[in-house]
Design an enzyme around this catalytic site. Structure first.
Site, PDB file in Angstrom:
ATOM      1  N   TYR A 137      -8.489   1.264  -0.619  1.00 29.18           N
ATOM      2  CA  TYR A 137      -7.886   0.459  -1.726  1.00 29.18           C
ATOM      3  C   TYR A 137      -7.798  -1.285  -0.465  1.00 29.18           C
ATOM      4  CZ  TYR A 137      -3.273  -1.262  -3.160  1.00 29.18           C
ATOM      5  OH  TYR A 137      -2.531  -2.100  -3.461  1.00 29.18           O
ATOM      6  N   GLU A 194     -10.844  -7.989  -5.029  1.00 30.46           N
ATOM      7  CA  GLU A 194     -10.083  -8.435  -5.777  1.00 30.46           C
ATOM      8  C   GLU A 194      -9.387 -10.095  -5.570  1.00 30.46           C
ATOM      9  OE1 GLU A 194      -6.975  -6.347  -7.086  1.00 30.46           O
ATOM     10  OE2 GLU A 194      -8.148  -4.254  -7.185  1.00 30.46           O
TER      11      GLU A 194
END
Length: 222
Positions: free
Chosen positions: A160, A167
């Protein structure tokens, strides 16, 4: 995704959906991994984006059905957290990679963008292979191996943060190209980056809570 006790056509549909996603994500990850050694050796990492983005775009776009499943209560996944996660992924592939890929990823002058793209593929792909595989096995009526359950509820601790940082890197690198299209587009991306911090915290803590709930229940049944 899975519901508490799907039966009949619902179970068959969910099994097919999860199996299809398992295969498509597996194909994406294997394809990228197969290109990586030669690309690194020849210093041509930008070529990976150009060769693999279309399969990634198609595969990630299937996730819109996750939101639909949650909305119509076909599954028990919380609608808000599901929508947040899917929206962030779709923003990246349709709002960042598709229009700006040639500028921020697939060129020799954007090595950081190339690694951020690879980080997204790795974090998304491995996570989804584990997740969809977990649900497909469950819906098939078989018992999920303990090691697969361990992967399902532990690998996110590492994957994660890799995905989120990758991102954010791509969104940050898109600020310049976005401003050339419309200054408001750039400010919208800045606002999204500001939302990423609390949004990521919500999703991360949700996954931790889910892990504790599932593993606690598993201990009671052992």
């Amino acid at each position: 995704m899975s519901s508490s006790a799907p039966t009949g056509l619902t179970r068959a549909y969910l099994f097919t959906y999860n199996t299809l996603n398992l295969l498509t994500w597996g194909s994406c990850v294997v394809y990228v991994a197969s290109l990586l050694p030669a690309a690194i050796t020849n210093n041509k990492t930008p070529s990976i984006f150009n060769e693999t983005f279309n399969p990634l775009l198609l595969t990630q776009s299937l996730a819109i059905l996750e939101v639909v499943h949650s909305l119509i209560r076909l599954v028990r996944a919380p609608f808000v957290t599901t929508a947040m996660q899917v929206a962030s992924r779709l923003l990246l592939v349709w709002g960042i990679m598709a229009p700006f890929g040639g500028e921020i990823v697939g060129s020799s002058s954007t090595q950081l963008g190339d690694y951020a793209y690879l980080g997204c593929v790795a974090a998304w792909g491995i996570t989804e292979i584990i997740r969809y595989g977990f649900f497909a096995i469950t819906l098939s009526g078989n018992s999920v191996p303990s090691w697969w359950t361990w992967l399902r509820y532990n690998t996110f601790y590492v994957l994660y943060p890799i995905g989120i940082s990758s991102e954010c890197t791509l969104i940050f690198k898109a600020l310049g190209p976005a401003a050339e299209i419309d200054p408001l587009f750039r400010w919208a991306l800045i606002a999204i980056l500001a939302i990423y911090v609390p949004g990521s915290y919500v999703l991360y803590t949700h996954m931790i809570a889910q892990r504790r709930k599932v593993l606690r229940g598993k201990k009671r049944t052992d």
